[in-house]
Write an enzyme that holds these catalytic residues in place. Structure first.
Site, PDB file in Angstrom:
ATOM      1  N   ASP A  18      22.871   9.074  35.963  1.00  0.00           N
ATOM      2  CA  ASP A  18      23.698  10.277  36.081  1.00  0.00           C
ATOM      3  C   ASP A  18      24.660  10.379  34.888  1.00  0.00           C
ATOM      4  O   ASP A  18      25.403  11.353  34.764  1.00  0.00           O
ATOM      5  CB  ASP A  18      24.424  10.353  37.433  1.00  0.00           C
ATOM      6  CG  ASP A  18      25.376   9.200  37.671  1.00  0.00           C
ATOM      7  OD1 ASP A  18      25.406   8.261  36.855  1.00  0.00           O
ATOM      8  OD2 ASP A  18      26.097   9.235  38.694  1.00  0.00           O
ATOM      9  N   SER A  19      24.583   9.404  33.976  1.00  0.00           N
ATOM     10  CA  SER A  19      25.249   9.542  32.676  1.00  0.00           C
ATOM     11  C   SER A  19      24.683  10.741  31.925  1.00  0.00           C
ATOM     12  O   SER A  19      25.238  11.145  30.904  1.00  0.00           O
ATOM     13  CB  SER A  19      25.098   8.263  31.849  1.00  0.00           C
ATOM     14  OG  SER A  19      23.748   7.850  31.804  1.00  0.00           O
ATOM     15  N   ASP A  78      19.128   7.742  39.291  1.00  0.00           N
ATOM     16  CA  ASP A  78      20.439   7.662  39.934  1.00  0.00           C
ATOM     17  C   ASP A  78      20.583   8.727  41.002  1.00  0.00           C
ATOM     18  O   ASP A  78      20.233   9.891  40.775  1.00  0.00           O
ATOM     19  CB  ASP A  78      21.529   7.933  38.890  1.00  0.00           C
ATOM     20  CG  ASP A  78      22.296   6.689  38.510  1.00  0.00           C
ATOM     21  OD1 ASP A  78      22.345   5.742  39.308  1.00  0.00           O
ATOM     22  OD2 ASP A  78      22.847   6.674  37.391  1.00  0.00           O
ATOM     23  N   LYS A 101      18.765   4.567  42.444  1.00  0.00           N
ATOM     24  CA  LYS A 101      19.931   3.693  42.291  1.00  0.00           C
ATOM     25  C   LYS A 101      21.133   4.408  42.895  1.00  0.00           C
ATOM     26  O   LYS A 101      21.274   5.615  42.737  1.00  0.00           O
ATOM     27  CB  LYS A 101      20.202   3.387  40.810  1.00  0.00           C
ATOM     28  CG  LYS A 101      21.519   2.637  40.585  1.00  0.00           C
ATOM     29  CD  LYS A 101      21.619   2.035  39.206  1.00  0.00           C
ATOM     30  CE  LYS A 101      22.187   2.935  38.156  1.00  0.00           C
ATOM     31  NZ  LYS A 101      23.537   3.459  38.447  1.00  0.00           N
ATOM     32  N   GLU A 134      25.569   3.770  43.867  1.00  0.00           N
ATOM     33  CA  GLU A 134      26.754   2.967  43.586  1.00  0.00           C
ATOM     34  C   GLU A 134      27.438   2.534  44.879  1.00  0.00           C
ATOM     35  O   GLU A 134      27.473   3.295  45.854  1.00  0.00           O
ATOM     36  CB  GLU A 134      27.749   3.778  42.742  1.00  0.00           C
ATOM     37  CG  GLU A 134      27.194   4.194  41.389  1.00  0.00           C
ATOM     38  CD  GLU A 134      28.193   4.993  40.553  1.00  0.00           C
ATOM     39  OE1 GLU A 134      29.350   5.207  40.996  1.00  0.00           O
ATOM     40  OE2 GLU A 134      27.812   5.398  39.441  1.00  0.00           O
ATOM     41  N   GLU A 167      28.329  -3.564  36.225  1.00  0.00           N
ATOM     42  CA  GLU A 167      28.897  -2.851  35.075  1.00  0.00           C
ATOM     43  C   GLU A 167      30.333  -3.287  34.807  1.00  0.00           C
ATOM     44  O   GLU A 167      31.183  -3.256  35.693  1.00  0.00           O
ATOM     45  CB  GLU A 167      28.833  -1.331  35.332  1.00  0.00           C
ATOM     46  CG  GLU A 167      29.434  -0.528  34.187  1.00  0.00           C
ATOM     47  CD  GLU A 167      29.036   0.943  34.172  1.00  0.00           C
ATOM     48  OE1 GLU A 167      28.180   1.362  34.983  1.00  0.00           O
ATOM     49  OE2 GLU A 167      29.592   1.675  33.325  1.00  0.00           O
TER      50      GLU A 167
HETATM   51  O1  KIV Z   1      24.214   6.441  34.670  1.00  0.00           O
HETATM   52  C1  KIV Z   1      23.977   5.450  33.965  1.00  0.00           C
HETATM   53  O2  KIV Z   1      23.596   5.563  32.791  1.00  0.00           O
HETATM   54  C2  KIV Z   1      24.157   4.131  34.559  1.00  0.00           C
HETATM   55  C3  KIV Z   1      24.000   2.940  33.671  1.00  0.00           C
HETATM   56  C4  KIV Z   1      25.107   2.871  32.693  1.00  0.00           C
HETATM   57  C5  KIV Z   1      23.856   1.687  34.432  1.00  0.00           C
HETATM   58  O3  KIV Z   1      24.430   4.025  35.712  1.00  0.00           O
END
Ligand code: KIV
Length: 272
Positions: A52-53, A91, A121, A123, A190
């Site tokens: 989600d980056s 994510d 994934k 959090e 992280e």
């Molecule tokens: O969203 C992302 O890019 C991440 C990584 C930095 C692990 O969660």
């Protein structure tokens, strides 16, 4: 430059567990679109995370909070279409899994079914284990994410490292074990102290994937645009820049602009 044979088998969640047991480091990167995903897949990377980056890197936001499930489906579809070897993990964005385990399960199912992801994934620790269990008991592989979890940035108040007090470290160990027990196949750690990442890695039989978590995790992940040196401002110490694409791309674009303005492009050979 090493050439990775195209006969390399598709990486699976099971393979990542085997790699941990064999002491083989796991290399992971993010990817958000077809062209970059196909380039990164050709490198032999084990996991491509549609992170989600994307909210920061592609959409230009300050945080990952505005990213929606529809955005994640769209970007995952693009990545999945061009990847043949890496495991694609997506994510779950903010508010797609926090309301209830049932809603989390339904949304994870969309990422698998509509987007074609190989795993999701999310959090958090204890607070998400019920959702993780529901997913993993129904065929959806889940990667956990502890430490600096960017979706909680407004609660944390800063991007400082996490787990640096004995209390935070104990909670993180407990969360890591709870995620493993709920069926997670791997865990991102992280921005936490190396010693804590080493302890958690030793505690778990599932692989840990570090970002700013030192050398003792079972694998590492970086945001692909950071490690390629595409941004000028974001330079945390955990990012090693393997290329300086920002200056290379500005230079290429400038030469193109100059050629157009000087009537040097296109030539007769480049025309029909
Ligand atoms: O969203 C992302 O890019 C991440 C990584 C930095 C692990 O969660």
């Amino acid at each position: 430059m090493s050439v990775v044979p195209s006969t390399r088998k598709r990486v699976t969640t099971r393979r990542l567990g085997d790699m941990k047991r064999a002491g083989m480091p796991i290399a992971c990167l993010t990817a958000y679109d077809a062209i970059s995903a196909s380039i990164l897949d050709a490198s032999g990377v084990d996991v491509l995370l549609v992170g989600d980056s994307v909210g920061n890197v592609v959409q230009g936001h300050d945080t990952t909070i505005p990213v929606t499930l529809e955005h994640m489906i769209y970007h995952t579809q693009a990545v999945v279409r061009s990847v043949s070897q890496a495991l694609v993990v997506t994510d779950m964005p903010f508010m797609s899994y926090q309301v209830s385990p049932q809603e989390a399960f339904r949304n994870a199912g969309r990422l698998m079914k509509e987007a074609g992801s190989g795993a999701v994934k999310l959090e958090g620790g204890m607070r998400v284990t019920e959702s993780v269990r529901l997913m993993t008991e129904n065929g959806i592989p889940v990667m956990g994410h502890l430490g600096l979890t960017p979706q909680s940035i407004h609660q944390f108040g800063s991007y400082r490292e996490r787990g640096s007090t004995p209390e935070e470290a104990e909670i993180m160990k407990r969360d890591a074990l709870a995620l493993q027990e709920a069926g997670a196949f791997a865990l991102v750690l992280e921005k936490i102290p190396s010693g804590l990442a080493k302890d958690i890695t030793a505690l778990l039989h599932i692989p840990t994937i570090g970002i700013g978590a030192g050398p003792d995790c079972d694998g590492q992940i970086l945001v692909w645009t950071d490690m390629m040196g595409m941004s000028t401002e974001f330079r945390p110490r955990f990012v090693r820049r393997y290329a300086e694409l920002h200056s290379i791309m500005v230079d290429a674009a400038s030469r193109y602009v100059s050629d157009v303005k000087n009537h040097a492009f296109p030539t007769t050979e480049e025309s029909y």
